[in-house]
Write a protein that holds these residues in place. Structure first.
Motif, PDB file in Angstrom:
ATOM      1  N   SER A  89       0.853  -1.188   0.000  1.00 34.19           N
ATOM      2  CA  SER A  89       0.000   0.000   0.000  1.00 34.19           C
ATOM      3  C   SER A  89       0.889   1.238   0.000  1.00 34.19           C
ATOM      4  CB  SER A  89      -0.899  -0.010   1.242  1.00 34.19           C
ATOM      5  OG  SER A  89      -1.560   1.232   1.392  1.00 34.19           O
ATOM      6  N   ASP A  90       0.559   2.199  -0.863  1.00 36.03           N
ATOM      7  CA  ASP A  90       1.347   3.429  -1.027  1.00 36.03           C
ATOM      8  C   ASP A  90       0.401   4.614  -0.808  1.00 36.03           C
ATOM      9  OD1 ASP A  90       3.009   5.471  -1.772  1.00 36.03           O
ATOM     10  OD2 ASP A  90       3.219   4.847  -3.868  1.00 36.03           O
ATOM     11  N   HIS A  91       0.488   5.228   0.373  1.00 35.03           N
ATOM     12  CA  HIS A  91      -0.426   6.311   0.732  1.00 35.03           C
ATOM     13  C   HIS A  91       0.355   7.611   0.907  1.00 35.03           C
ATOM     14  CE1 HIS A  91      -2.883   8.806   3.509  1.00 35.03           C
ATOM     15  NE2 HIS A  91      -3.888   8.313   2.805  1.00 35.03           N
ATOM     16  N   VAL A  92      -0.104   8.668   0.241  1.00 36.08           N
ATOM     17  CA  VAL A  92       0.547   9.972   0.312  1.00 36.08           C
ATOM     18  C   VAL A  92      -0.464  10.994   0.816  1.00 36.08           C
ATOM     19  CG1 VAL A  92       1.688  11.810  -0.974  1.00 36.08           C
ATOM     20  CG2 VAL A  92       2.146   9.415  -1.554  1.00 36.08           C
ATOM     21  N   ALA A  93      -0.071  11.766   1.821  1.00 35.19           N
ATOM     22  CA  ALA A  93      -0.946  12.805   2.371  1.00 35.19           C
ATOM     23  C   ALA A  93      -0.197  14.130   2.406  1.00 35.19           C
ATOM     24  CB  ALA A  93      -1.414  12.418   3.771  1.00 35.19           C
ATOM     25  N   LEU A  94      -0.807  15.159   1.837  1.00 41.57           N
ATOM     26  CA  LEU A  94      -0.253  16.518   1.851  1.00 41.57           C
ATOM     27  C   LEU A  94      -1.054  17.337   2.852  1.00 41.57           C
ATOM     28  CD1 LEU A  94       1.769  18.527   0.483  1.00 41.57           C
ATOM     29  CD2 LEU A  94      -0.143  19.163  -1.028  1.00 41.57           C
ATOM     30  N   ARG A  95      -0.346  17.942   3.816  1.00 39.33           N
ATOM     31  CA  ARG A  95      -1.006  18.716   4.874  1.00 39.33           C
ATOM     32  C   ARG A  95      -0.298  20.046   5.065  1.00 39.33           C
ATOM     33  NH1 ARG A  95      -0.649  13.449   6.873  1.00 39.33           N
ATOM     34  NH2 ARG A  95      -2.659  12.460   7.321  1.00 39.33           N
ATOM     35  N   GLY A  96      -1.049  20.993   5.576  1.00 44.16           N
ATOM     36  CA  GLY A  96      -0.444  22.242   6.011  1.00 44.16           C
ATOM     37  C   GLY A  96       0.302  22.015   7.316  1.00 44.16           C
ATOM     38  N   ARG A  97       1.127  22.975   7.707  1.00 42.98           N
ATOM     39  CA  ARG A  97       1.877  22.837   8.956  1.00 42.98           C
ATOM     40  C   ARG A  97       0.957  22.772  10.173  1.00 42.98           C
ATOM     41  NH1 ARG A  97       7.430  23.895   8.478  1.00 42.98           N
ATOM     42  NH2 ARG A  97       8.014  23.134   6.411  1.00 42.98           N
ATOM     43  N   ASP A  98      -0.286  23.247  10.025  1.00 37.96           N
ATOM     44  CA  ASP A  98      -1.238  23.172  11.132  1.00 37.96           C
ATOM     45  C   ASP A  98      -2.013  21.861  11.140  1.00 37.96           C
ATOM     46  OD1 ASP A  98      -2.776  23.502   8.892  1.00 37.96           O
ATOM     47  OD2 ASP A  98      -3.919  25.230   9.633  1.00 37.96           O
ATOM     48  N   GLY A  99      -1.673  20.952  10.203  1.00 38.58           N
ATOM     49  CA  GLY A  99      -2.343  19.653  10.148  1.00 38.58           C
ATOM     50  C   GLY A  99      -3.514  19.588   9.201  1.00 38.58           C
ATOM     51  N   THR A 100      -3.878  20.709   8.590  1.00 38.59           N
ATOM     52  CA  THR A 100      -5.011  20.721   7.662  1.00 38.59           C
ATOM     53  C   THR A 100      -4.694  19.870   6.437  1.00 38.59           C
ATOM     54  OG1 THR A 100      -5.609  22.954   8.357  1.00 38.59           O
ATOM     55  CG2 THR A 100      -6.521  22.176   6.266  1.00 38.59           C
ATOM     56  N   GLU A 101      -5.556  18.908   6.130  1.00 40.50           N
ATOM     57  CA  GLU A 101      -5.338  18.021   4.988  1.00 40.50           C
ATOM     58  C   GLU A 101      -5.669  18.748   3.688  1.00 40.50           C
ATOM     59  OE1 GLU A 101      -7.708  14.250   3.651  1.00 40.50           O
ATOM     60  OE2 GLU A 101      -6.207  13.628   5.136  1.00 40.50           O
ATOM     61  N   MET A 102      -4.732  18.708   2.751  1.00 37.14           N
ATOM     62  CA  MET A 102      -4.924  19.372   1.466  1.00 37.14           C
ATOM     63  C   MET A 102      -5.234  18.394   0.344  1.00 37.14           C
ATOM     64  SD  MET A 102      -1.903  22.236   1.676  1.00 37.14           S
ATOM     65  CE  MET A 102      -2.036  23.615   2.809  1.00 37.14           C
ATOM     66  N   SER A 103      -4.573  17.258   0.348  1.00 41.00           N
ATOM     67  CA  SER A 103      -4.847  16.235  -0.667  1.00 41.00           C
ATOM     68  C   SER A 103      -4.263  14.913  -0.194  1.00 41.00           C
ATOM     69  CB  SER A 103      -4.235  16.612  -2.024  1.00 41.00           C
ATOM     70  OG  SER A 103      -2.821  16.616  -1.947  1.00 41.00           O
ATOM     71  N   THR A 104      -4.821  13.824  -0.724  1.00 42.29           N
ATOM     72  CA  THR A 104      -4.304  12.487  -0.432  1.00 42.29           C
ATOM     73  C   THR A 104      -4.356  11.658  -1.716  1.00 42.29           C
ATOM     74  OG1 THR A 104      -6.469  11.590   0.197  1.00 42.29           O
ATOM     75  CG2 THR A 104      -5.104  12.524   1.950  1.00 42.29           C
ATOM     76  N   SER A 105      -3.534  10.612  -1.753  1.00 42.50           N
ATOM     77  CA  SER A 105      -3.592   9.659  -2.854  1.00 42.50           C
ATOM     78  C   SER A 105      -3.284   8.272  -2.297  1.00 42.50           C
ATOM     79  CB  SER A 105      -2.597  10.016  -3.964  1.00 42.50           C
ATOM     80  OG  SER A 105      -1.262   9.869  -3.505  1.00 42.50           O
ATOM     81  N   GLN A 106      -3.849   7.272  -2.949  1.00 42.52           N
ATOM     82  CA  GLN A 106      -3.686   5.896  -2.483  1.00 42.52           C
ATOM     83  C   GLN A 106      -3.475   4.981  -3.688  1.00 42.52           C
ATOM     84  OE1 GLN A 106      -3.923   4.517   0.819  1.00 42.52           O
ATOM     85  NE2 GLN A 106      -3.143   2.700  -0.232  1.00 42.52           N
ATOM     86  N   HIS A 107      -2.404   4.179  -3.631  1.00 42.85           N
ATOM     87  CA  HIS A 107      -2.124   3.214  -4.689  1.00 42.85           C
ATOM     88  C   HIS A 107      -1.723   1.881  -4.058  1.00 42.85           C
ATOM     89  CE1 HIS A 107      -2.169   6.227  -7.929  1.00 42.85           C
ATOM     90  NE2 HIS A 107      -1.543   7.026  -7.059  1.00 42.85           N
ATOM     91  N   THR A 108      -1.894   0.819  -4.817  1.00 43.75           N
ATOM     92  CA  THR A 108      -1.472  -0.511  -4.384  1.00 43.75           C
ATOM     93  C   THR A 108      -0.619  -1.114  -5.484  1.00 43.75           C
ATOM     94  OG1 THR A 108      -3.497  -0.807  -3.084  1.00 43.75           O
ATOM     95  CG2 THR A 108      -2.226  -2.783  -3.602  1.00 43.75           C
ATOM     96  N   TRP A 109       0.543  -1.650  -5.114  1.00 46.10           N
ATOM     97  CA  TRP A 109       1.487  -2.190  -6.085  1.00 46.10           C
ATOM     98  C   TRP A 109       1.875  -3.622  -5.716  1.00 46.10           C
ATOM     99  CZ3 TRP A 109       1.291   1.600  -9.449  1.00 46.10           C
ATOM    100  CH2 TRP A 109       1.245   2.925  -9.020  1.00 46.10           C
ATOM    101  N   ALA A 110       2.207  -4.410  -6.721  1.00 47.55           N
ATOM    102  CA  ALA A 110       2.798  -5.737  -6.518  1.00 47.55           C
ATOM    103  C   ALA A 110       4.243  -5.648  -6.983  1.00 47.55           C
ATOM    104  CB  ALA A 110       2.036  -6.800  -7.305  1.00 47.55           C
ATOM    105  N   VAL A 111       5.187  -5.878  -6.056  1.00 48.37           N
ATOM    106  CA  VAL A 111       6.608  -5.693  -6.362  1.00 48.37           C
ATOM    107  C   VAL A 111       7.410  -6.911  -5.928  1.00 48.37           C
ATOM    108  CG1 VAL A 111       6.419  -3.192  -6.114  1.00 48.37           C
ATOM    109  CG2 VAL A 111       7.126  -4.574  -4.155  1.00 48.37           C
ATOM    110  N   ASP A 112       8.573  -7.063  -6.555  1.00 44.73           N
ATOM    111  CA  ASP A 112       9.505  -8.114  -6.158  1.00 44.73           C
ATOM    112  C   ASP A 112      10.125  -7.746  -4.817  1.00 44.73           C
ATOM    113  OD1 ASP A 112      11.278 -10.508  -7.587  1.00 44.73           O
ATOM    114  OD2 ASP A 112      12.406  -9.340  -6.124  1.00 44.73           O
TER     115      ASP A 112
END
Length: 348
Positions: A89-112
């Motif tokens: 699972s590959d989860h990315v969260a962009l937040r302001g310094r005050d913790g306010t969530e600006m954007s998120t993305s979620q991906h799932t990969w199969a890797v060696d």
């Protein structure tokens, strides 16, 4: 004494077998992505974003949040393993310094689990198709170029080897990646408008710094409802531990720009997101510490342990031979003395 020699020899054989098992079984089993791997790497920097609330309210003067201090957390977690394949699972969260969530993305990969390249997705895993590296680097990186998957454009780009540097005392290989093209990530593209009123586009363009605005003649030809598409440009640099493949540090600059088709080709209108971040010092130090610990463990299992076991086995074999020689020599002298006494009795 004979029994002692056999015990020493048998122990030496066991140590040789243990050395082989450690090097060729235990070491490979541990020198791969663990089934319970979980890590979060933090970036810090700035972002320029569209303010959806201001846009909806028609307040174009406040439509852009410019150079906002931000934190970007990327969390990588292994959800399942199947032999050499790890579902991650590959989860990315962009937040302001005050913790306010600006954007998120979620991906799932199969890797060696060893070289981190693509693997066939296990049934029901939901892993996305990709090619090359996507979340991390091989556990034994080389001084060469690699293929890296760009999630924004869903294309492969070269990760070019740029040299070797030191990161908190660790030798690191540096790789640079640049990707650009039409935005193809469905999660991101699906959240953006496909059309905007001409007045909104003009207002957003006017809110930009003068050097970033489209040409007036290009704006003059816009229809009442402006069809939009988006380009994605990503620039990365990664500092990768030479011994373990752990990512020690990194920079990331992602820019998504809205465009429309003009008479002479695509016309760039305004940025949707512009994120420019680098690894936070605390995360970089933690990665360097983890690399040191992992490197020591791998050395013990791959070199120190097996060689040490072989050395002890050799010492035991030598000791067994020495003890055997000592056992033979007293017996030989005793037999010679008996023969001398027998001959003396026959020849008084």
């Amino acid at each position: 004494m004979r029994r002692t020699s056999w015990v020493l020899t048998g122990t030496a054989v066991v140590l040789v077998a243990a050395s082989a098992v450690t090097r060729f079984t235990v070491h490979p089993a541990l020198h791969q992505v663990p089934a319970d791997a979980k890590t979060t790497f933090r970036y810090e920097g700035t972002a320029t974003l569209l303010d959806a609330a201001a846009l909806a309210a028609g307040d174009m003067d406040k439509a852009f949040l410019r150079d906002v201090p931000v934190i970007l957390d990327r969390r990588i977690e292994v959800r399942d393993v199947d032999g050499r394949t790890a579902v991650v699972s590959d989860h990315v969260a962009l937040r302001g310094r005050d913790g306010t969530e600006m954007s998120t993305s979620q991906h799932t990969w199969a890797v060696d689990r060893r070289d981190l390249t693509e693997r066939a997705a296990p049934a029901g895993s939901g892993a996305e198709k990709h090619k090359g590296l996507v979340i991390a680097w091989p556990l034994e990186p080389d001084k060469r170029d690699y293929r890296f998957w760009d999630t924004g454009t869903r294309t492969v780009s070269p990760a070019r080897y740029e040299g070797t540097e030191s990161v908190h005392g660790r030798e690191a290989y540096v790789y640079g990646i640049e990707s650009t093209g039409l935005l193809a990530d469905p999660a991101t593209a699906g959240s953006l408008p496909r059309t905007l009123p001409r007045e909104a586009v003009l207002g957003l363009s006017a809110a930009l710094p003068a050097k970033q605005r489209p040409e007036q003649q290009e704006l003059a030809g816009l229809p009442k409802a402006v069809p939009l598409s988006y380009t994605s440009t990503t620039k990365r640099r990664g500092w990768v531990d030479a011994d373990t493949g752990l990512s020690l540090d990194g920079t990331l600059h992602q820019r998504v720009v809205a465009q429309t088709q003009g008479a002479d080709g695509p016309v760039a209108l305004f940025p949707v997101t512009d994120v420019d971040v680098r690894g936070a010092d605390a995360s970089v130090r933690q990665q360097a510490d983890d690399a040191t610990t992992t490197g020591r463990l791998l050395w013990v299992l791959g070199i120190g342990g097996p060689v040490g076991l072989l050395a002890v086995a050799l010492m035991l074999v030598v000791l067994a031979l020495v003890m055997a020689r000592r056992r033979v020599r007293p017996g030989t002298r005793t037999e010679a003395a008996c023969m001398d006494r027998a001959q003396a009795a026959q020849n008084p």
